[in-house]
Design a protein around this motif. Structure first.
Motif, PDB file in Angstrom:
ATOM      1  N   GLU A 177      -4.032   4.433  -4.171  1.00 36.71           N
ATOM      2  CA  GLU A 177      -3.887   3.006  -3.872  1.00 36.71           C
ATOM      3  C   GLU A 177      -4.274   2.102  -5.043  1.00 36.71           C
ATOM      4  O   GLU A 177      -4.393   0.882  -4.868  1.00 36.71           O
ATOM      5  N   SER A 205       0.826  -1.204   0.000  1.00 40.84           N
ATOM      6  CA  SER A 205       0.000   0.000   0.000  1.00 40.84           C
ATOM      7  C   SER A 205       0.863   1.258   0.000  1.00 40.84           C
ATOM      8  O   SER A 205       2.061   1.221   0.281  1.00 40.84           O
ATOM      9  N   GLY A 213      -5.010   4.209   4.015  1.00 40.55           N
ATOM     10  CA  GLY A 213      -5.653   4.967   2.954  1.00 40.55           C
ATOM     11  C   GLY A 213      -5.771   6.444   3.212  1.00 40.55           C
ATOM     12  O   GLY A 213      -6.551   7.130   2.536  1.00 40.55           O
ATOM     13  N   ARG A 258      -2.529  -1.266  -5.688  1.00 36.82           N
ATOM     14  CA  ARG A 258      -1.635  -1.508  -4.562  1.00 36.82           C
ATOM     15  C   ARG A 258      -2.332  -2.370  -3.520  1.00 36.82           C
ATOM     16  O   ARG A 258      -3.506  -2.712  -3.645  1.00 36.82           O
TER      17      ARG A 258
END
Length: 441
Positions: free
Chosen positions: A239, A227, A232, A242
């Motif tokens: 992202e 990530s 997030g 990922r």
């Protein structure tokens, strides 16, 4: 925010003066042994307004010092004098490839509180040096368990990590792409230019290490991409592609998402009994020393494993907004927990015979070690027994002693591999050595 900024210089002084200094400490409440296995004890989240820093300062191994092998095992230095050795690949003739690598340069992203403390951690942990961008070849010609020669096998790479050999082609996972090189058995260097197979998501490179492995039928590659954030917080547009394992079709060079919701997957390995693809995963931070356990798991085609919306199956992470209940509802619980913040990165299955029948096809795991847990966790290599393709018992410490008596990080294990003679090889990226472990019983 101003209140937080005021304390930053004082925090910097504490870290610079201390080496191994701990502050803003959230102590674990669950015994560490209860955080391993298929059904770990999961505490309640304790959100942190600042990362729970507990850094073990990188310090060179004293002359003549070795890690501690468990009873019934012996350890020796297979190779030394390396530059952040991260990952290992054993070639058919017994030569050992080692990726000497560090993070690529980061773009200027401005100030963030988490970024500030991550930079402090990386500096103390010895992870702020320029990348060698090299794969070296180690050769133990006389079979005495010590590499006599080391050559620069490949240079000019971009933070290389994973490697896999398929036929006459060596594939390397750089921080931004999978590239290929022609390989001839016995070669000690490759001068041919890299051939790009596919691009891999890069950018901020919050998690830059990327692994690659070939399918058993030789038609596909699988590559990991971590990530770009903790949960997030940089926005989910950052992202795309990922926190995932990707499948790469070698005939068409098309890449598709194979499995997702895996915060920082590394250590791809085929389980010998079941034939399933397994991976180790570093989970999220900043909800306490007891959470979330890192894990290893079989990887299902199309499977979703929670990140960032939930952890360890369907435990919702309330920090993530907006939520996606439909994804959480199908989040897969991992197969085996590996303890919170252990930074489990290395995984290999014991396909050799040297360690005996009881350890056949079980998993060796390299645990790089925590930076944000009290007390510290990881900093060791463990073994997890398997039966019928599944974990079948508690973990066993194989190699410890990476933390000194005064709590410095003498080493941090990453990649693990089985040598041609069946010995276990361990890449120590802080100690700049490759260790070799053999049974004595």
């Amino acid at each position: 925010m101003k209140k937080h900024l005021v304390i930053l210089p004082a925090v910097a002084v504490l870290v610079a003066a201390g080496g191994g200094c701990a502050f803003f400490r959230d102590e674990a409440t669950v015994p560490i042994e209860q955080t391993y296995g298929p059904n770990p004890t999961l505490a309640k989240p304790r959100p942190e307004w600042i990362p729970n820093i507990n850094v073990a300062k990188a310090t060179p191994w004293p002359e003549g010092t070795l890690p501690t092998a468990a009873q019934g095992y012996a350890v020796n230095e297979f190779a030394g004098g390396l530059d952040h050795p991260r990952w290992l690949h054993v070639l058919p003739n017994g030569d050992v490839l080692v990726a000497e690598s560090n993070a690529p340069p980061k773009p200027d992203e401005g100030f963030s509180l988490r970024g500030y403390f991550m930079n402090l951690f990386q500096s103390q942990a010895g992870a702020r040096t320029e990348s060698a961008n090299r794969i070296s070849l180690l050769r133990d010609q006389d079979g005495d368990g010590v590499a006599e020669t080391r050559t620069a096998f490949l240079t000019g790479l971009n933070s290389p990590f994973g490697m896999t050999l398929l036929g006459g082609t060596l594939y390397v996972a750089n921080a931004d792409a999978v590239v290929a090189f022609p390989y001839q058995g016995g070669a000690t260097e490759i001068a041919a230019p890299a051939e790009k197979i596919v691009d891999l998501p890069a950018g901020r490179n919050h998690h830059w290490t990327k692994d690659v492995i070939a399918s058993r039928d030789g038609t596909k590659l699988y590559a990991t991409v971590g990530s770009n954030s903790n949960v997030g917080e940089n926005g989910m547009d950052e992202e795309k592609g990922r926190a995932a394992v990707h499948e790469i079709d070698l005939a068409t060079r098309q890449m598709r998402l194979f499995a997702s919701g895996l915060r920082n997957p590394n250590g791809l390995s085929w389980q010998p009994d079941s034939g399933a693809l397994w991976v180790v995963v570093n989970e999220r931070d900043e909800i306490g020393s007891d959470l979330v356990p890192d894990y290893m798991t079989s990887v299902q085609d199309g499977g979703f494993y929670g990140w960032p919306y939930s952890w360890y199956g369907q435990h919702v992470d309330v920090r993530v907004k907006p939520q996606k209940p439909d994804l959480v509802a199908r989040a897969i619980k991992p197969d085996y927990a590996l303890g919170p913040h252990t930074a489990s990165l290395g995984l290999t299955f014991n396909t050799g015979d040297l360690f005996g029948a009881k350890m056949k096809n079980g998993a060796f795991v390299g645990q790089h070690g925590s930076w944000n847990r009290a007390p510290r966790s990881g900093y060791k290599v463990i073994f997890v027994p398997f039966a019928n393709g599944k974990p079948s018992g508690p973990p066993e410490d194989i190699l410890t002693g990476f933390l000194s008596p005064d709590d410095k990080a003498l080493g941090r294990p990453v990649g693990v591999a089985i040598a041609r003679d069946g010995a276990l090889l361990v890449a120590d990226d802080v100690g700049n050595r490759i260790w070799r472990v053999t049974p004595t019983r």
